[in-house]
Design an enzyme around this catalytic site. Structure first.
Site, PDB file in Angstrom:
ATOM      1  N   HIS A 102       0.881  -1.181   0.000  1.00 55.08           N
ATOM      2  CA  HIS A 102       0.000   0.000   0.000  1.00 55.08           C
ATOM      3  C   HIS A 102       0.914   1.226   0.000  1.00 55.08           C
ATOM      4  O   HIS A 102       1.702   1.420  -0.919  1.00 55.08           O
ATOM      5  CB  HIS A 102      -0.930  -0.106   1.206  1.00 55.08           C
ATOM      6  CG  HIS A 102      -2.120   0.820   1.225  1.00 55.08           C
ATOM      7  ND1 HIS A 102      -2.436   1.659   0.197  1.00 55.08           N
ATOM      8  CD2 HIS A 102      -3.076   1.028   2.179  1.00 55.08           C
ATOM      9  CE1 HIS A 102      -3.532   2.352   0.501  1.00 55.08           C
ATOM     10  NE2 HIS A 102      -3.940   1.992   1.715  1.00 55.08           N
ATOM     11  N   HIS A 143      -1.539  -2.413  -9.884  1.00 53.02           N
ATOM     12  CA  HIS A 143      -2.593  -1.819  -9.066  1.00 53.02           C
ATOM     13  C   HIS A 143      -3.773  -2.765  -9.027  1.00 53.02           C
ATOM     14  O   HIS A 143      -4.067  -3.417 -10.023  1.00 53.02           O
ATOM     15  CB  HIS A 143      -3.035  -0.462  -9.639  1.00 53.02           C
ATOM     16  CG  HIS A 143      -3.746   0.378  -8.640  1.00 53.02           C
ATOM     17  ND1 HIS A 143      -5.095   0.251  -8.406  1.00 53.02           N
ATOM     18  CD2 HIS A 143      -3.288   1.317  -7.789  1.00 53.02           C
ATOM     19  CE1 HIS A 143      -5.439   1.105  -7.450  1.00 53.02           C
ATOM     20  NE2 HIS A 143      -4.367   1.756  -7.055  1.00 53.02           N
ATOM     21  N   ASP A 173       2.955   5.734  -6.646  1.00 49.81           N
ATOM     22  CA  ASP A 173       4.161   5.681  -5.822  1.00 49.81           C
ATOM     23  C   ASP A 173       5.437   5.711  -6.646  1.00 49.81           C
ATOM     24  O   ASP A 173       6.492   6.101  -6.150  1.00 49.81           O
ATOM     25  CB  ASP A 173       4.140   4.421  -4.937  1.00 49.81           C
ATOM     26  CG  ASP A 173       3.024   4.488  -3.922  1.00 49.81           C
ATOM     27  OD1 ASP A 173       2.849   5.559  -3.325  1.00 49.81           O
ATOM     28  OD2 ASP A 173       2.316   3.486  -3.740  1.00 49.81           O
TER      29      ASP A 173
HETATM   30  N1  COA Z   1       5.906  -6.529 -10.055  1.00 48.55           N
HETATM   31  C1  COA Z   1       5.923  -7.738 -10.658  1.00 48.55           C
HETATM   32  N2  COA Z   1       4.820  -8.436 -10.954  1.00 48.55           N
HETATM   33  C2  COA Z   1       3.636  -7.878 -10.623  1.00 48.55           C
HETATM   34  C3  COA Z   1       3.539  -6.616 -10.012  1.00 48.55           C
HETATM   35  C4  COA Z   1       4.734  -5.951  -9.725  1.00 48.55           C
HETATM   36  N3  COA Z   1       4.718  -4.763  -9.122  1.00 48.55           N
HETATM   37  N4  COA Z   1       2.239  -6.328  -9.803  1.00 48.55           N
HETATM   38  C5  COA Z   1       1.533  -7.360 -10.280  1.00 48.55           C
HETATM   39  N5  COA Z   1       2.385  -8.307 -10.754  1.00 48.55           N
HETATM   40  C6  COA Z   1       2.027  -9.589 -11.324  1.00 48.55           C
HETATM   41  C7  COA Z   1       1.494 -10.497 -10.239  1.00 48.55           C
HETATM   42  O1  COA Z   1       2.556 -11.194  -9.590  1.00 48.55           O
HETATM   43  C8  COA Z   1       0.602 -11.409 -11.017  1.00 48.55           C
HETATM   44  O2  COA Z   1       1.386 -12.365 -11.679  1.00 48.55           O
HETATM   45  P1  COA Z   1       0.879 -13.893 -11.819  1.00 48.55           P
HETATM   46  O3  COA Z   1      -0.410 -13.780 -12.581  1.00 48.55           O
HETATM   47  O4  COA Z   1       1.998 -14.549 -12.553  1.00 48.55           O
HETATM   48  O5  COA Z   1       0.693 -14.364 -10.415  1.00 48.55           O
HETATM   49  C9  COA Z   1       0.018 -10.489 -12.065  1.00 48.55           C
HETATM   50  O6  COA Z   1       0.945  -9.411 -12.199  1.00 48.55           O
HETATM   51  C10 COA Z   1      -1.328  -9.931 -11.732  1.00 48.55           C
HETATM   52  O7  COA Z   1      -1.299  -9.313 -10.457  1.00 48.55           O
HETATM   53  P2  COA Z   1      -2.649  -8.763  -9.843  1.00 48.55           P
HETATM   54  O8  COA Z   1      -3.513  -9.897  -9.442  1.00 48.55           O
HETATM   55  O9  COA Z   1      -3.185  -7.818 -10.837  1.00 48.55           O
HETATM   56  O10 COA Z   1      -2.155  -7.986  -8.552  1.00 48.55           O
HETATM   57  P3  COA Z   1      -3.058  -7.571  -7.297  1.00 48.55           P
HETATM   58  O11 COA Z   1      -4.228  -6.823  -7.732  1.00 48.55           O
HETATM   59  O12 COA Z   1      -3.292  -8.695  -6.368  1.00 48.55           O
HETATM   60  O13 COA Z   1      -2.001  -6.640  -6.543  1.00 48.55           O
HETATM   61  C11 COA Z   1      -0.627  -4.845  -6.040  1.00 48.55           C
HETATM   62  C12 COA Z   1      -1.900  -5.291  -6.759  1.00 48.55           C
HETATM   63  C13 COA Z   1      -0.565  -3.322  -6.012  1.00 48.55           C
HETATM   64  C14 COA Z   1      -0.626  -5.357  -4.584  1.00 48.55           C
HETATM   65  C15 COA Z   1       0.600  -5.402  -6.775  1.00 48.55           C
HETATM   66  O14 COA Z   1       0.585  -4.941  -8.111  1.00 48.55           O
HETATM   67  C16 COA Z   1       1.897  -5.064  -6.101  1.00 48.55           C
HETATM   68  O15 COA Z   1       2.298  -5.746  -5.140  1.00 48.55           O
HETATM   69  N6  COA Z   1       2.608  -4.003  -6.566  1.00 48.55           N
HETATM   70  C17 COA Z   1       3.867  -3.603  -5.976  1.00 48.55           C
HETATM   71  C18 COA Z   1       3.624  -2.768  -4.716  1.00 48.55           C
HETATM   72  C19 COA Z   1       3.083  -1.403  -5.015  1.00 48.55           C
HETATM   73  O16 COA Z   1       3.590  -0.694  -5.861  1.00 48.55           O
HETATM   74  N7  COA Z   1       2.047  -1.020  -4.256  1.00 48.55           N
HETATM   75  C20 COA Z   1       1.410   0.272  -4.379  1.00 48.55           C
HETATM   76  C21 COA Z   1       0.025   0.095  -4.839  1.00 48.55           C
HETATM   77  S1  COA Z   1      -0.755   1.633  -5.210  1.00 48.55           S
END
Ligand code: COA
Length: 378
Positions: free
Chosen positions: A224, A263, A314
């Site tokens: 987050h 996201h 971010d």
């Molecule tokens: N880096 C690498 N891979 C990523 C990624 C990232 N930042 N964000 C998503 N993915 C990958 C996931 O591992 C997943 O891969 P898989 O299908 O092989 O398992 C795929 O993309 C789909 O992910 P998704 O289900 O859309 O993610 P989510 O909705 O559960 O999670 C976040 C969203 C924000 C938690 C996630 O993108 C993340 O952890 N981002 C990094 C942290 C961050 O920047 N947070 C700020 C949010 S505003």
């Protein structure tokens, strides 16, 4: 739906939990409005104080309303001697998010209206929190470096005062504007994890300070708000643009997350990113250091080409804050200083039409059994 096959939405993905008139997140157009106004237009044309007023009141202020809002906010920035003493007693290496969480909790114990959950009292408390949180963030940060707190200056705007509290001086207007824009972009974002936490706490009848303390705890997490700090650590680790692509490949090889990307709601880009990137670029120009933005550009292009994943807010906010001169541990607390507006708008909305938030779980533990005597236990 039968009890044996419940429809579990892990992470509440896609679940619409309630109505809200505060902001609208539109993944189909990658856009976000606060009370109907596009966030990028608010960022360009309004001050953070105007945006705070809008989130709390539903309409932008006229000149007199804004002047009165500014007077109220700027006159309530000081902390009590007791709170300043508590902050000085924090462990030097305390996490700044733990520090602001504890300071807000203490503010709750000091607030004469702490237990009054009526809407007028909640609005007054929200104003006090908006005014005091920057003072507490800066005091805790300075204390962690062995420096004395700086008294707030009521003649300064919210953003100018933040720089004054941290550095003892106000930088040039372009820098203040970039910071102000970041606050507007961070102010509100629908039912994100910290806001939903604040609403859940409010739904029990608990008070605003409790809801905000819970919101801060949720915001600390790297999935987050903590991501803006993680982005800057990542850029520092990469060190120079020439290493960006190779570094990213090693993350892919280890199937590791790349902070500042992805996201839960936006899957095709985040409308706040172009605005923040533009201001981060401006900071790079002002400071005369293009390295971080060049690295960012390469990482974003490669993430898109290889993974089709876009940056979130971010990603540009991290280097922007660094270029403004803030130490990395201040990044997520700055997010708190902005999001207090969105949290309190949601607390007011939740309390006005409340129903206890209490979902169900599908039990997968041991089947019912008899409690064994001590001698029979393994
Ligand atoms: N880096 C690498 N891979 C990523 C990624 C990232 N930042 N964000 C998503 N993915 C990958 C996931 O591992 C997943 O891969 P898989 O299908 O092989 O398992 C795929 O993309 C789909 O992910 P998704 O289900 O859309 O993610 P989510 O909705 O559960 O999670 C976040 C969203 C924000 C938690 C996630 O993108 C993340 O952890 N981002 C990094 C942290 C961050 O920047 N947070 C700020 C949010 S505003």
């Amino acid at each position: 739906m039968s009890e044996a096959e419940p429809d579990i939405r892990k992470g509440l993905v896609g679940v619409v939990a309630d109505v809200s008139a505060v902001s609208k997140v539109m993944p189909e157009t990658n856009s976000l409005t606060y009370r109907g106004y596009p966030v990028q237009d608010l960022a360009e044309q309004c001050s953070f104080e105007e945006v705070a007023y809008l989130l709390w009141n539903g309409e932008l202020p006229n000149a007199a309303q804004l002047a009165s809002f500014r007077r109220e906010e700027s006159s309530q920035r000081a902390l009590t001697p007791a709170l300043l003493e508590v902050i000085r007693a924090f462990p030097r290496d305390a996490h700044p998010m733990d520090a602001i969480r504890t300071a807000v909790s203490f503010m709750g114990m000091e607030d004469p209206e702490a237990a009054d959950t009526s809407e007028p009292a909640t609005r007054r408390k929200a104003m006090r929190l908006l005014a005091k949180i920057p003072t507490a963030i800066a005091a805790a940060h300075r204390a962690s470096k062995g420096q004395d707190a700086i008294a707030p200056d009521p003649s300064l705007t919210f953003s100018e005062n933040f720089f004054h509290l941290v550095f003892g001086k106000v930088p040039q207007p372009e820098v203040v504007k970039a910071f102000d824009v970041s606050l507007t972009l961070y102010a509100e974002h629908g039912f994100n994890a910290s806001t939903f936490t604040a609403r859940t706490i409010t739904s029990t009848g608990a008070d605003l300070h409790g809801a905000v303390v819970g919101g801060i705890a949720a915001l600390k997490g790297p999935l987050h708000g903590g991501a803006n700090e993680a982005v800057m650590h990542m850029l520092s680790e990469i060190g120079e643009p020439a290493r960006a692509v190779e570094w990213l490949q090693s993350r892919f090889d280890h199937r590791a997350l790349v902070m500042g990307f992805g996201h839960r709601v936006y899957k095709h880009g985040d409308s706040r990113v172009p605005t923040m990137t533009q201001y981060a670029e401006k900071m790079a120009e002002v400071v005369g250091d293009r390295r971080w933005m060049e690295m960012s550009r390469l990482l974003a292009a490669e993430m898109l080409a290889k993974k089709n994943i876009h940056p979130n807010l971010d990603f540009p906010a991290g280097p922007a804050y660094h270029l403004m001169g803030f130490d990395i541990p201040l990044f997520t607390p700055i997010f708190v200083a902005a999001r207090i507006t969105g949290w309190s708008a949601h607390v007011i909305e939740q309390a006005a039409d409340n129903r206890l938030i209490r979902p169900l779980s599908h039990y997968t533990g041991a089947t019912q059994r008899a409690v064994p005597a001590m001698a029979d236990r393994r």
